[in-house]
Enzyme design. Structure first.
Site, PDB file in Angstrom:
ATOM      1  N   CYS A   3       0.841  -1.200   0.000  1.00 26.41           N
ATOM      2  CA  CYS A   3       0.000   0.000   0.000  1.00 26.41           C
ATOM      3  C   CYS A   3       0.873   1.247   0.000  1.00 26.41           C
ATOM      4  O   CYS A   3       2.104   1.167   0.056  1.00 26.41           O
ATOM      5  CB  CYS A   3      -0.942   0.017   1.200  1.00 26.41           C
ATOM      6  SG  CYS A   3      -0.105   0.254   2.786  1.00 26.41           S
ATOM      7  N   CYS A   6       3.556   1.709   2.631  1.00 27.51           N
ATOM      8  CA  CYS A   6       4.832   1.004   2.414  1.00 27.51           C
ATOM      9  C   CYS A   6       5.811   1.889   1.644  1.00 27.51           C
ATOM     10  O   CYS A   6       6.965   2.069   2.056  1.00 27.51           O
ATOM     11  CB  CYS A   6       4.592  -0.280   1.631  1.00 27.51           C
ATOM     12  SG  CYS A   6       3.546  -1.498   2.445  1.00 27.51           S
ATOM     13  N   ASP A 416       9.603  26.149 -33.341  1.00 27.09           N
ATOM     14  CA  ASP A 416      10.682  26.413 -34.286  1.00 27.09           C
ATOM     15  C   ASP A 416      10.151  26.152 -35.699  1.00 27.09           C
ATOM     16  O   ASP A 416       9.184  25.416 -35.889  1.00 27.09           O
ATOM     17  CB  ASP A 416      11.865  25.486 -33.976  1.00 27.09           C
ATOM     18  CG  ASP A 416      12.948  25.581 -35.026  1.00 27.09           C
ATOM     19  OD1 ASP A 416      13.382  26.700 -35.329  1.00 27.09           O
ATOM     20  OD2 ASP A 416      13.325  24.525 -35.572  1.00 27.09           O
ATOM     21  N   ASP A 614      13.912  21.160 -32.972  1.00 27.68           N
ATOM     22  CA  ASP A 614      14.622  19.956 -33.414  1.00 27.68           C
ATOM     23  C   ASP A 614      16.118  20.145 -33.558  1.00 27.68           C
ATOM     24  O   ASP A 614      16.842  19.179 -33.741  1.00 27.68           O
ATOM     25  CB  ASP A 614      14.050  19.475 -34.746  1.00 27.68           C
ATOM     26  CG  ASP A 614      14.471  20.377 -35.901  1.00 27.68           C
ATOM     27  OD1 ASP A 614      14.457  21.608 -35.711  1.00 27.68           O
ATOM     28  OD2 ASP A 614      14.808  19.850 -36.981  1.00 27.68           O
ATOM     29  N   ASP A 618      18.072  25.093 -30.919  1.00 27.92           N
ATOM     30  CA  ASP A 618      16.852  25.126 -30.106  1.00 27.92           C
ATOM     31  C   ASP A 618      17.084  24.603 -28.695  1.00 27.92           C
ATOM     32  O   ASP A 618      16.250  24.808 -27.810  1.00 27.92           O
ATOM     33  CB  ASP A 618      15.747  24.279 -30.760  1.00 27.92           C
ATOM     34  CG  ASP A 618      15.338  24.800 -32.126  1.00 27.92           C
ATOM     35  OD1 ASP A 618      15.203  26.030 -32.248  1.00 27.92           O
ATOM     36  OD2 ASP A 618      15.159  23.984 -33.045  1.00 27.92           O
TER      37      ASP A 618
END
Length: 721
Positions: A3, A6, A416, A614, A618
């Site tokens: 649970c 724990c 971009d 990409d 960037d």
């Protein structure tokens, strides 16, 4: 772990150890991720400390082990249910409405019920006792403690009454409650079995990824002699033979041959990609057409597939902020329940119904069972587990669970242009220079750009090759991010780049102003060139807008998100692309530092910013944004800097990621509301004696099952917001 208490206990105790900087425990996965000092003995001490708390720390559970867990729980559940059913049948005699139902006489005998309940309590229920003892020994309390206290109380009371009746010669089935202890254990097992089954289904994506690597490969030794060996024996630099229909076993590059390769499971792209000599191969992709040989460049965890699996596991093991609040509640929940149950026993036996210890005991047992915080602890991590798995199936990789929560809070997305909105594969459309000097200029510029990874550089080199021009020798070349390239070609100093680059070099391009304006109105990107400090001309390039971009922009706007484009291109070029994409907010002529400044400016105004890109230029903005999203065709630096990776180049994946983020958080809130309302409503009913212990056990288990079932709905969620 059984649970939320724990997992909270492990985090609290291990987190205080010297050398442990951070620990995150994931309840449904049964995993712990830690940040430790580089002490060679510290890992062992951490494992030892976890085991002293009553838990085992071993290797991450694989698919086969998960299957064994489900089957083992299923077998125990079946045996427990078969032993419990006669007890439930006999239980109907307890209630007036069902007292007329026929019951076999044997089932009503207390000694027979004792025989059925004992193996359920002490054989099938043995793990509960074992875990409860370890918890108590480590001075903590968890769900097992509650189950052991409640079921043992009901069992021992019933056992005492059975012995009393056997001694006195009576047989009153109303005086024993063996069905209560057996039913609680059976229903808790049912909940665990359903949770394990749901976890196994949700982990199928990772298991499928693991199975993408073949066990054996064909290696080419000296004199190209093929030999079959195990994948574990392959080393970086080895040459492998890949036949049509075979899976590429590791990352590498094509050495010979030409074939179409299916990368759909890795990138999400449905169309096979043609691979030629020196092209990159991704482990897990499938060779479709022709025989190829490849040189291995990465193995195991260092491959794109291995990194993807690692990031996926980390995303499911990490916690959203909302989950941390729940953990704090769960950490104090079990001790509070024990106090409440004791208070219930005392109040009913001493003040409300003096002398009725049996009634007070069973009200306290009901409180113990009903207040267990299992559903609360499962609410957040189970939804994160299913949501991130569903996203990965569509090529969206959340690096950490917290990004699922943060993405749905985004106000503005910065996109971009090159490689994100467009395909990133521009072509040369115009070369403007002095009459008769076009081929000479192109030859010089192609030599300067040769070896540069930027799409514009590749386009110029490709155009020179298309025209059959032989490039001159380059003695030096340097790319300046966001500006351009400087090179020395055939004793000439070459500059090629943006208008800002030429301004920095104090080179005026005014003579080309009229043609520049015309080309920029057509949406073309202009690169200016200078030779030995003298303006030499310009090259116009055109990039094609991705077919999916306009629809993706419309989806993002419909979701109430502000969409803006940031690019290093001239404003006129940017405006032309923006018009075709449907973007009105445009930031042009932006250097990498300008993009970062824009992100921070928007954040200072209270905006939550996502950056999608990409390229290497960037990466700073991706890192600075609240959420960075890297497109699959981008550079490794951009992917490393981003928080979310799209494994494909379709910009629609950004909208899909936001949809899944919103649906996952909505699912978490539903789970939390249900779990909290369940406890708020059920505990008073148990305290007032309006809920018997076996019904409380059933409700407790079903609440956990309902949370898991609700989270599992994300596996079939649509991509509509």
């Amino acid at each position: 772990m059984t649970c939320a208490a724990c997992s909270a206990r492990i985090e609290k105790v291990v987190g205080k150890m010297a050398g442990v900087h951070e620990i995150v425990v994931n309840l449904p996965l049964g995993r712990a991720a830690l940040v430790l000092d580089s002490d060679s003995e510290l890992r062992g001490r951490v494992v030892e400390r976890i085991e002293k708390l009553g838990y085992s720390a071993g290797k991450f559970e694989e698919a086969s082990e998960s299957q064994k867990t489900v089957l083992g729980l299923g077998a125990k559940l079946l045996i427990s249910a078969l032993l419990t059913l006669p007890l439930l049948w006999a239980m109907v005699r307890h209630y007036t409405l069902t007292s007329g139902i026929w019951i076999p006489e044997l089932f009503l005998q207390p000694w027979f019920q004792w025989i059925l309940a004992t193996p359920v309590q002490f054989v099938i229920g043995a793990p509960f006792y074992f875990n409860a003892w370890k918890a108590v020994k480590s001075k903590s309390a968890n769900m097992d403690v509650l189950i052991v206290l409640s079921t043992t109380s009901a069992y021992l009371y019933s056992h005492y009454m059975t012995m009393h009746m056997l001694h006195s010669g009576g047989a009153d089935p109303h005086s024993v409650y063996f069905e209560t202890s057996a039913m609680i254990i059976t229903v808790v097992l049912l909940g665990k079995w359903l949770e394990s089954s749901a976890k196994k289904r949700s982990m199928k994506t990772i298991h499928q990824l693991r199975r993408l690597s073949p066990q054996t490969v064909t290696i080419l030794r000296s004199e190209n002699h093929p030999e079959t060996i195990g994948l574990n024996s392959v080393k970086i630099g080895d040459t492998l033979l890949i036949l049509p229909g075979e899976i590429v076993p590791a990352d590498g590059r094509v050495m010979s041959g030409r074939s179409a390769v299916d990368e759909s499971f890795i990138t999400g792209e449905s169309v096979p990609v043609e691979k030629r000599q020196y092209d990159r191969l991704i482990g897990g992709s499938v060779n479709r057409d022709e025989v190829m040989t490849m040189q291995v460049t990465a193995l195991g965890p260092q491959t794109a597939l291995g990194k993807m699996i690692h990031l996926m596991e980390e995303a499911q093991a990490s916690k959203a902020e909302i989950g941390r609040y729940v953990d704090r509640i769960a950490a104090v929940f079990v001790p509070a329940v024990l106090v409440l149950a004791l208070l219930t026993l005392c109040m009913w036996s001493l003040w409300l119904t003096p002398g009725d210890f049996k009634g007070a005991l069973f009200k306290a047992i009901a409180v113990l069972v009903i207040a267990c915080p299992c559903a609360l602890g499962l609410a957040t991590p189970t939804s994160i587990l299913v949501g991130t798995s569903r996203a990965l199936e569509s090529g969206i990789l959340f690096k950490e669970g917290k990004y699922v929560e943060q993405l749905q809070q985004i106000d503005i997305i910065l996109l971009d242009k090159t490689g994100t909105l467009t395909y990133g594969t521009p072509r040369v459309t115009d070369i403007v220079t002095d009459s008769g000097q076009e081929h000479r200029l192109l030859r010089l510029l192609a030599a300067a750009e040769n070896g540069i990874e930027h799409p514009y550089a590749k386009a110029i080199v490709k155009e020179a090759a298309r025209r059959g021009l032989q490039m001159k020798e380059t003695s030096s070349s340097q790319a300046l991010t966001g500006l351009g390239v400087t090179a020395r070609v055939d004793k000439h100093e070459i500059l090629i780049g943006s208008r800002a680059f030429m301004s920095q070099a104090e080179i005026s391009m005014q003579k080309f102003a009229p043609i520049t304006e015309q080309l920029e109105r057509e949406g073309k990107t202009i690169l200016f060139a200078a030779v030995n400090g003298v303006p030499a001309g310009l090259i116009a390039l055109m990039d094609t807008l991705k077919s999916s971009t306009p629809q993706a922009i419309r989806r993002l706007k419909k979701m109430g998100i502000v969409v803006a484009m940031v690019t290093g291109d001239h404003r006129k070029t940017a405006n032309a692309i923006g018009d075709r994409a449907g973007i009105t907010a445009i930031y042009a002529e932006m250097l990498p530092q300008d993009k970062v400044h824009l992100v921070r400016t928007l954040q200072s105004k209270g905006k939550r910013v996502a950056m999608v890109g990409d390229g290497v230029n960037d990466a700073p903005a991706l890192a600075a944004a609240d959420i960075g999203i890297a497109v699959g065709t981008g550079s490794e630096i951009a992917k490393d800097a981003a928080d979310i990776n799209l494994l494909h180049s379709d910009l629609g994946g950004v909208a899909d990621a936001i949809v899944m983020s919103r649906k996952t958080m909505r699912n978490i809130r539903q789970n939390l509301i249900f779990a909290l309302m369940y406890n708020v409503l059920a505990i008073p009913l148990a305290f007032m004696g309006l809920m018997t212990p076996w019904i409380a056990g059933t409700a407790m288990a079903l609440s956990s099952v309902s949370v898991v079932a609700n989270a599992s709905r994300l596996q079939r969620a649509s991509w509509r917001n």
